[in-house]
Design an enzyme around this catalytic site. Structure first.
Site, PDB file in Angstrom:
ATOM      1  N   ASN A 126     -66.718  15.246 -14.033  1.00  0.00           N
ATOM      2  CA  ASN A 126     -66.900  16.094 -15.290  1.00  0.00           C
ATOM      3  C   ASN A 126     -67.700  17.261 -14.564  1.00  0.00           C
ATOM      4  O   ASN A 126     -68.278  18.239 -15.358  1.00  0.00           O
ATOM      5  CB  ASN A 126     -67.595  15.568 -16.334  1.00  0.00           C
ATOM      6  CG  ASN A 126     -67.744  16.607 -17.517  1.00  0.00           C
ATOM      7  OD1 ASN A 126     -67.118  17.387 -17.880  1.00  0.00           O
ATOM      8  ND2 ASN A 126     -68.861  16.254 -18.467  1.00  0.00           N
ATOM      9  N   ILE A 448     -63.116  27.765 -31.228  1.00  0.00           N
ATOM     10  CA  ILE A 448     -62.596  26.396 -30.690  1.00  0.00           C
ATOM     11  C   ILE A 448     -63.682  25.359 -31.389  1.00  0.00           C
ATOM     12  O   ILE A 448     -63.206  24.080 -31.192  1.00  0.00           O
ATOM     13  CB  ILE A 448     -62.869  26.534 -29.115  1.00  0.00           C
ATOM     14  CG1 ILE A 448     -61.866  27.338 -28.774  1.00  0.00           C
ATOM     15  CG2 ILE A 448     -62.590  25.026 -28.330  1.00  0.00           C
ATOM     16  CD1 ILE A 448     -60.408  27.171 -29.232  1.00  0.00           C
ATOM     17  N   SER A 450     -67.655  25.247 -31.887  1.00  0.00           N
ATOM     18  CA  SER A 450     -69.195  25.243 -32.116  1.00  0.00           C
ATOM     19  C   SER A 450     -69.551  26.724 -32.096  1.00  0.00           C
ATOM     20  O   SER A 450     -68.727  27.739 -31.392  1.00  0.00           O
ATOM     21  CB  SER A 450     -69.847  24.651 -30.761  1.00  0.00           C
ATOM     22  OG  SER A 450     -69.276  25.334 -29.627  1.00  0.00           O
ATOM     23  N   CYS A 533     -76.348  21.171 -18.597  1.00  0.00           N
ATOM     24  CA  CYS A 533     -76.149  19.603 -17.902  1.00  0.00           C
ATOM     25  C   CYS A 533     -75.769  18.993 -19.287  1.00  0.00           C
ATOM     26  O   CYS A 533     -75.851  19.499 -20.600  1.00  0.00           O
ATOM     27  CB  CYS A 533     -77.764  19.499 -17.989  1.00  0.00           C
ATOM     28  SG  CYS A 533     -78.481  20.147 -16.179  1.00  0.00           S
ATOM     29  N   ASP A 616     -60.290  17.580 -29.968  1.00  0.00           N
ATOM     30  CA  ASP A 616     -60.380  18.146 -28.834  1.00  0.00           C
ATOM     31  C   ASP A 616     -60.225  16.847 -27.516  1.00  0.00           C
ATOM     32  O   ASP A 616     -60.684  15.900 -27.581  1.00  0.00           O
ATOM     33  CB  ASP A 616     -61.764  18.597 -28.633  1.00  0.00           C
ATOM     34  CG  ASP A 616     -61.937  19.826 -29.159  1.00  0.00           C
ATOM     35  OD1 ASP A 616     -60.933  20.389 -29.804  1.00  0.00           O
ATOM     36  OD2 ASP A 616     -62.974  20.336 -29.698  1.00  0.00           O
ATOM     37  N   HIS A 659     -57.692  20.762 -28.180  1.00  0.00           N
ATOM     38  CA  HIS A 659     -58.117  21.874 -27.081  1.00  0.00           C
ATOM     39  C   HIS A 659     -58.098  21.241 -25.860  1.00  0.00           C
ATOM     40  O   HIS A 659     -58.500  20.073 -25.707  1.00  0.00           O
ATOM     41  CB  HIS A 659     -59.396  22.280 -27.649  1.00  0.00           C
ATOM     42  CG  HIS A 659     -60.034  23.368 -26.503  1.00  0.00           C
ATOM     43  ND1 HIS A 659     -59.561  24.507 -26.103  1.00  0.00           N
ATOM     44  CD2 HIS A 659     -61.125  23.037 -25.594  1.00  0.00           C
ATOM     45  CE1 HIS A 659     -60.464  25.132 -25.004  1.00  0.00           C
ATOM     46  NE2 HIS A 659     -61.300  24.146 -25.052  1.00  0.00           N
ATOM     47  N   GLU A 683     -57.992  26.645 -22.337  1.00  0.00           N
ATOM     48  CA  GLU A 683     -58.707  27.416 -21.525  1.00  0.00           C
ATOM     49  C   GLU A 683     -57.858  28.310 -20.775  1.00  0.00           C
ATOM     50  O   GLU A 683     -57.173  27.650 -19.680  1.00  0.00           O
ATOM     51  CB  GLU A 683     -59.905  26.893 -20.971  1.00  0.00           C
ATOM     52  CG  GLU A 683     -60.893  27.754 -20.234  1.00  0.00           C
ATOM     53  CD  GLU A 683     -62.024  26.812 -19.585  1.00  0.00           C
ATOM     54  OE1 GLU A 683     -62.887  27.665 -18.784  1.00  0.00           O
ATOM     55  OE2 GLU A 683     -62.169  25.528 -19.795  1.00  0.00           O
ATOM     56  N   HIS A 712     -68.138  30.993 -20.711  1.00  0.00           N
ATOM     57  CA  HIS A 712     -69.097  30.494 -19.902  1.00  0.00           C
ATOM     58  C   HIS A 712     -69.852  31.639 -19.305  1.00  0.00           C
ATOM     59  O   HIS A 712     -71.077  31.275 -18.756  1.00  0.00           O
ATOM     60  CB  HIS A 712     -68.395  29.804 -18.718  1.00  0.00           C
ATOM     61  CG  HIS A 712     -67.512  28.663 -18.999  1.00  0.00           C
ATOM     62  ND1 HIS A 712     -66.085  28.615 -19.134  1.00  0.00           N
ATOM     63  CD2 HIS A 712     -67.897  27.300 -19.327  1.00  0.00           C
ATOM     64  CE1 HIS A 712     -65.829  27.455 -19.431  1.00  0.00           C
ATOM     65  NE2 HIS A 712     -66.860  26.514 -19.651  1.00  0.00           N
ATOM     66  N   CYS A 744     -63.152  28.508 -25.419  1.00  0.00           N
ATOM     67  CA  CYS A 744     -63.825  27.297 -25.290  1.00  0.00           C
ATOM     68  C   CYS A 744     -65.110  27.612 -26.743  1.00  0.00           C
ATOM     69  O   CYS A 744     -65.089  28.501 -27.122  1.00  0.00           O
ATOM     70  CB  CYS A 744     -64.495  26.503 -24.106  1.00  0.00           C
ATOM     71  SG  CYS A 744     -64.923  24.921 -24.332  1.00  0.00           S
TER      72      CYS A 744
END
Length: 776
Positions: A126, A448, A450, A533, A616, A659, A683, A712, A744
């Site tokens: 990840n 997506i 949030s 993180c 998702d 997603h 994405e 991002h 995202c």
């Protein structure tokens, strides 16, 4: 004597110190001098921790302010021209590649507007790395002050001789790509790159480095012949430098290298080979047999990817297989990979239940484990008898604990039928009913899931967690946040709303806290990308859902919305992959338990009036075994079945979305299609739109929402930029199947940039809506 070694250590610090420093620097609240000083403080602290734990061989150059692959891009002078032309300071240019850079024009300086480089998952972890992006006729030049040399000397000054870590040339190129508009095959640049490695190794030797760890993790892949054949000439050159360079430790991890054993046999002029025997213990004897007569073997027996205590008995047995055939002087005991993927220290966990805490080991503890295993093999078990007995007791206690097994969960799994994996009707029937129910326009817009998690949200959640406000006060605050998000979406003109997820701390932790079988930490943070993180929950036992998890908030949001409200869930594979999973039962069994729990939630959402439900699965690609073959086929089978089990309980008129991160679908597209989701969002903003061609080639019939801008980065895309992206997509997708959405979720963004970006996105959708309405 068997020495212990670590391939890499977590960078963030015990309290996410690096995250706080970099984000303060980006916000203009911390000077560059103070940022660099904090980096130095963390490096020295981490070297000392490893030394104090008794580790013999300690890595350097494993630290990064953003990403170690990005470090190498800058180290080798491979920064794309669009970043160098702005004359940014070195570290600002570095961050621009990682997260984009956007500044308005001033009287003194012209405007700067560059997006970030593409970021993808590091193998099947990840963690995300920044992709080397290369030019036709690419030139490489070693940085004037090479980071590996500077950090080696820094450690040396602190009294610690380290082993510098480099990403090897074949992996650096193989993990890269040609820039947009360029045709170069990265591996063709090997001969241009090798002199830079030669120069760097010479500088490290001059600085006093005795050995250098050179990571070539791509050797675990099924490699095309041109890449596979690149190892021999590359390492003949690097391995023949003699006294001009340090000895090289060639490191592989995350899989076995038996299928590339002929490559290993061509590396006999190298000092040592590292293999991961946590993931693939069966490769050990084959690799031993392929070593040169004096070559050293580094045996990775302490798991760099999970948090369970190492079983000392089994680890020592593996190491002794090597020492019996090679002798103790030719064996190193090591972590399986870098410990980057594990939390910092278990000592920070003051609230963990004592029973389960005894089962865990984080990075600092793993360093101690390595020293114990090395001593046990070198001096015999009696030299660490107390530690071995304590470890055996912990392993036995976990194996016999009642917390791991729930007969009711096992009984429900046994009663699963084939019909439970299938929707009631095929897609054409479903989409007709969904359109009648939802009445969506062409090019429907959505997000997506949030929306920005503001400081106020985090403060209220923290107060509620500490008991400083009541549940009623917290619920009213969350309702007010949902009201605000719904109003903003109305103003923006989106077509399918979300409630914004203000109540959620993390897309996996939130669900884990509402399921049995999970435990949670307070400080076990792991770097995902840059300063981001995550704190993965830990699966310790069988999983079930005692109560609804999201229905209350979604139902409330739908009650105040004028447009369809989308329920938001995290799928079973992502819940599994973004947790620390059990290692005592197969992951397919854990995924099925999660799917049953989510199935109940999906049905409850539909009963509450939520007729668009997104489940998702951004981690589906991440979990794909690195090599083709039976293991990959089996994974895709149980992963797809788990998703289908979680969503197939709803009516045809309810629209199921999913997603996915990243657009590299070619090697498992059949599984994507087999999910049978009504709408896929993927994405895509930093990928070439040509990757969408697979949807055409496979005649994919369902709806797709390739991301039109990168979330991002704080950079705001222009309306024209989004129009251009949509036009590219329409070369491969039909207008009837195209949704318009960001890459995202928007949790990490600020409201100002979010509103501006979504305004441009909605306007672009309206443009195409009008264009195609006129055309039809």
């Amino acid at each position: 004597m068997v020495q212990s070694s670590i391939l890499g250590f977590p960078r963030m610090g015990v309290n996410r110190d690096l995250k706080k420093a970099t984000e303060s620097y980006w916000a203009g609240k911390l000077s560059q001098k103070d940022l660099l000083a904090e980096g130095k403080r963390l490096r020295e602290a981490h070297w000392k921790l490893q030394k104090d734990a008794g580790v013999d061989i300690i890595p350097s150059n494993d630290f990064s302010f953003y990403d170690h692959v990005l470090d190498h891009i800058q180290l080798f002078g491979a920064t794309p021209p669009r970043y160098t032309q702005h004359n940014l300071d070195s570290i600002d240019e570095f961050f621009a590649m990682g997260r984009g850079h956007q500044k308005p024009q001033t009287d003194e300086k012209p405007a700067v507007d560059v997006p970030s480089l593409e970021m993808v998952k590091w193998f099947d972890s990840n963690y995300h790395y920044v992709k080397p992006t290369l030019q036709d006729g690419q030139n490489f030049k070693l940085n004037a002050n090479p980071k590996p040399v500077a950090e080696f000397l820094e450690a040396k000054e602190a009294g610690i001789i380290t082993r510098p870590v480099l990403l090897g040339p074949v992996s650096f190129l193989t993990l890269g790509k040609a820039d947009r508009g360029q045709k170069v095959d990265p591996i063709d640049l090997l001969q241009e790159l090798l002199p830079v490695y030669v120069e760097l190794l010479a500088k490290l030797k001059e600085a006093g480095a005795e050995t250098v760890q050179i990571d070539e993790p791509v050797l675990v892949f099924d490699l095309p012949p041109r890449v596979k054949n690149a190892f021999k000439p590359a390492y003949e050159k690097l391995g023949s430098l003699g006294d001009k360079a340090p000895q090289l430790v060639f490191a592989t991890y995350f899989g076995d290298i038996i299928h590339n054993i002929d490559v290993l046999r061509s590396l006999q002029n190298l000092y040592a080979i590292h293999i991961d025997v946590v993931r693939n213990p069966e490769q050990l004897e084959t690799v031993i047999g392929a070593l040169a007569p004096k070559q050293t073997l580094s045996v990775g027996v302490v798991d760099g990817r999970n948090i369970w205590k190492t079983n000392f008995k089994k680890a020592i047995e593996k190491v002794e297989v090597a020492t019996q055939k090679l002798g103790k002087d030719r064996v190193l005991v090591a972590s399986s990979s870098s410990l980057l993927h594990t939390p910092h220290t278990l000592e920070s966990e003051k609230k963990l239940d004592a029973e389960v805490k005894d089962w865990f080991s984080f990075a600092v503890e793993k360093a101690k484990e390595l020293a114990i295993i090395a001593k046990a093999v070198t001096d015999g078990p009696a030299s660490v008898r107390e530690e071995l007995e304590s470890n055996a007791n912990s392993i036995q206690a976990r194996a016999t604990s009642k917390r791991t097994n729930d007969p009711k969960v096992k009984d429900r799994q046994a009663k699963i039928t084939d019909e439970m994996f299938n929707r009631k009707s095929p897609f054409p029937t479903r989409i007709a009913q969904q359109q009648a129910n939802l009445n969506l326009p062409m090019f429907p817009t959505t997000t997506i899931g949030s929306f920005p998690q503001t400081k106020e949200i985090r403060i209220h959640r923290n107060k509620f967690t500490k008991g400083e406000i009541t549940a009623e006060e917290y619920e009213k605050f969350i309702e007010k946040e949902i009201q605000d998000v719904v109003k903003i979406q109305e103003e923006l003109g989106l077509d399918v709303y979300v409630h914004g997820e203000p109540e959620r701390n993390d897309m996996v932790q939130y669900f884990g806290e509402r399921l049995t079988g999970y435990v949670f930490t307070t400080h076990a943070w792991v770097q995902s990308y840059g300063s981001r993180c995550v704190r993965p929950p830990i699966i310790v036992g069988d999983i079930s859902r005692p109560n609804p998890m999201t229905v209350k908030e979604s139902k409330y949001a739908a009650s105040i919305s004028k447009k369809p409200m989308k329920g938001m869930l995290t799928g079973p594979i992502t819940c599994l992959r973004w947790s620390f999973p059990r290692d005592d039962i197969h992951q397919s069994e854990q995924a099925q338990q999660l799917a049953l729990a989510l199935r109940d939630e999906v049905v409850d959402l539909e009963s509450a009036g939520i007729f668009v439900i997104q489940v998702d699965e951004p981690a589906l690609r991440e979990g794909l075994p690195l090599r083709s073959g039976l293991e990959r086929e089996n994974y895709l089978s149980w992963a797809v079945k788990s998703f289908r089990l979680s969503v197939a309980g709803v009516k045809d008129s309810t629209q199921i979305h999913s997603h996915f991160c990243y657009s590299e679908f070619q090697d498992f597209f059949s599984a994507i299609a087999a999910l049978d989701a009504d709408v896929l969002s993927i994405e895509n903003s930093k990928s070439d739109a040509k990757l969408l061609k697979v949807f055409v080639d496979e005649a994919y019939p369902r709806h797709i929402g390739p991301g039109v801008y990168d979330i991002h980065s704080p950079r705001i895309p222009s309306e024209q930029e989004i129009k251009d992206r949509v036009q590219e997509m329409l070369e491969y997708l039909s207008p009837e199947q195209l949704w318009i959405d960001p890459d995202c979720g928007l949790k990490t963004r600020q409201w100002k940039e979010t509103k501006a970006s979504l305004t441009n996105m909605v306007n672009a959708a309206k443009f195409y809506r009008q264009k195609y309405a006129t055309a039809h």
